[in-house]
Design an enzyme around this catalytic site. Structure first.
Site, PDB file in Angstrom:
ATOM      1  N   SER A 164       0.857  -1.184   0.000  1.00 22.40           N
ATOM      2  CA  SER A 164       0.000   0.000   0.000  1.00 22.40           C
ATOM      3  C   SER A 164       0.895   1.236   0.000  1.00 22.40           C
ATOM      4  O   SER A 164       1.752   1.369  -0.856  1.00 22.40           O
ATOM      5  CB  SER A 164      -0.951  -0.022   1.205  1.00 22.40           C
ATOM      6  OG  SER A 164      -1.851   1.061   1.159  1.00 22.40           O
ATOM      7  N   HIS A 190      -2.506  -1.119  -3.270  1.00 20.68           N
ATOM      8  CA  HIS A 190      -3.541  -0.123  -3.056  1.00 20.68           C
ATOM      9  C   HIS A 190      -3.118   1.168  -3.757  1.00 20.68           C
ATOM     10  O   HIS A 190      -2.113   1.770  -3.376  1.00 20.68           O
ATOM     11  CB  HIS A 190      -3.745   0.149  -1.564  1.00 20.68           C
ATOM     12  CG  HIS A 190      -4.115  -1.076  -0.785  1.00 20.68           C
ATOM     13  ND1 HIS A 190      -3.905  -1.184   0.574  1.00 20.68           N
ATOM     14  CD2 HIS A 190      -4.681  -2.253  -1.160  1.00 20.68           C
ATOM     15  CE1 HIS A 190      -4.325  -2.354   1.002  1.00 20.68           C
ATOM     16  NE2 HIS A 190      -4.796  -3.032  -0.029  1.00 20.68           N
ATOM     17  N   ASP A 283      -4.174  -4.709   6.180  1.00 25.54           N
ATOM     18  CA  ASP A 283      -4.547  -5.582   5.074  1.00 25.54           C
ATOM     19  C   ASP A 283      -3.411  -6.549   4.747  1.00 25.54           C
ATOM     20  O   ASP A 283      -2.252  -6.147   4.646  1.00 25.54           O
ATOM     21  CB  ASP A 283      -4.898  -4.760   3.828  1.00 25.54           C
ATOM     22  CG  ASP A 283      -5.509  -5.601   2.727  1.00 25.54           C
ATOM     23  OD1 ASP A 283      -6.188  -6.591   3.051  1.00 25.54           O
ATOM     24  OD2 ASP A 283      -5.319  -5.270   1.548  1.00 25.54           O
TER      25      ASP A 283
END
Length: 340
Positions: A164, A190, A283
């Site tokens: 991310s 992400h 995540d």
């Protein structure tokens, strides 16, 4: 009462500076402590005022060569003092423009599309993004040379990687030594949906590893990165083919790293290899734990090298990661695991 979040506003247009300052300070929790109109001013103001967040336009005065001054300023600030940088640029809206990806690779924490006129909805989204970033601990970004590429060998393993905030620059280091790796690489990064395709092309150009946007039903080939497309979870299906699914749509991240890694755990078990890199939140940690419970080989980035040590820390704290390494060691370690 908590002190307001301090913001350095970097923008070359005087009108835009005034408008952005008004937009941000409409929320009493945010205070613009300084503004800058050039890369040089931005560097000086960042050192003097030590803001909690910097908003950065990419097209600034004072750049050199073909690299926009805003990107140069991001890279220099992140080398000297890590601070969350939010890029405000119209380039975020252009699907094939790679400037936004270059800004992330230089160390920017996030990007926000600058509208022609600020609606109240867009202004509120900007303020909330600034407040969230102000709570994100950042690590100074250092450049690391990539190890040499590896040769191809046959295997039935599958590699899943999740990243991310700070991911592009980290992935460049991790993926570079994986040329010819004997396993397909399924990747969740992400990133703003409008430039996922440009990010994939940039990653291929930077690493020499083929990168393609994952297509439902295809059979992943060794030595190729399959990038999750926007607004769909990337999973490995029972027949080892790509599955793309918009559900569950209520998850914070879509695509979700947990969805990817848990599918690899279920389908290939001990033949899986999982890796969680820099990013906000957690995540990937649960999915990596499922992989480890099935006998897979699992990795996480170390805290000292992570631009944002949220996701990898979660994977370390829940015992999901068997090995914890910096990016320059992760790539070769993944190659060795794929050959095992």
């Amino acid at each position: 009462m908590n002190a307001a979040v301090s913001v350095l506003l970097v923008e070359d247009s005087p009108l835009e500076r005034r408008v952005l300052a008004e937009v941000l300070e409409a929320d009493g929790r945010i205070r613009v402590v300084a503004t800058a109109s050039s890369a040089a001013e931005a560097l000086g103001a960042a050192e003097r005022h030590r803001p909690q967040v910097i908003t950065m336009d990419l097209e600034l005065l004072g750049g050199g060569g073909h690299v926009p001054a805003g990107i140069q300023a991001i890279a220099e600030i992140m080398r000297v003092r890590a601070v969350p940088i939010l890029v405000l640029s119209a380039h975020v809206q252009e699907r094939e423009d790679r400037l936004a990806v270059e800004a992330l690779a230089a160390g920017a924490a996030d990007l926000f599309a600058k509208p022609g006129r600020w609606s109240e909805r867009e202004a509120d989204q900007l303020r909330r993004r600034v407040l969230v970033l102000s709570r994100v601990p950042m690590t100074t970004l250092h450049s690391t040379p990539a190890p040499p590429p590896s040769s191809r060998a046959g295997t039935s393993r599958v590699i899943g990687i999740v990243a991310s905030t700070g991911g592009p620059a980290t992935l460049r280091t991790v993926i570079s030594p994986m040329v010819g790796v004997p396993a397909p690489i399924l990747l969740v990064q992400h990133i703003h949906p409008s430039f996922v395709r440009s990010f994939g092309q940039w990653l291929e150009d930077e690493t020499g590893v083929p990168v393609r946007l994952a297509v439902a039903g295809e059979l992943p080939e060794p030595g190729t990165v399959y990038l999750a497309p926007p607004r769909a979870h990337l999973r490995l299906g029972d027949d080892r083919r790509v599955v793309l699914d918009p559900e569950p749509s209520e998850l914070l991240n879509r695509p979700s790293g947990d969805e990817l890694l848990s599918s690899i755990a279920r389908v290939v078990g001990a033949r899986g290899i999982g890796c969680v890199l820099t990013g906000m939140g957690s995540d990937g940690a649960d999915g990596l734990a499922q992989m480890r419970s099935r006998g897979a080989l699992t990795f996480a980035q170390d805290g000292a090298s992570a631009v944002v040590d949220g996701m990898p820390r979660a994977a370390r704290d829940n015992g999901a990661a068997q090995r914890v390494l910096p990016p320059e060691q992760l790539g070769p370690a993944l190659v060795r695991a794929a050959r095992a």
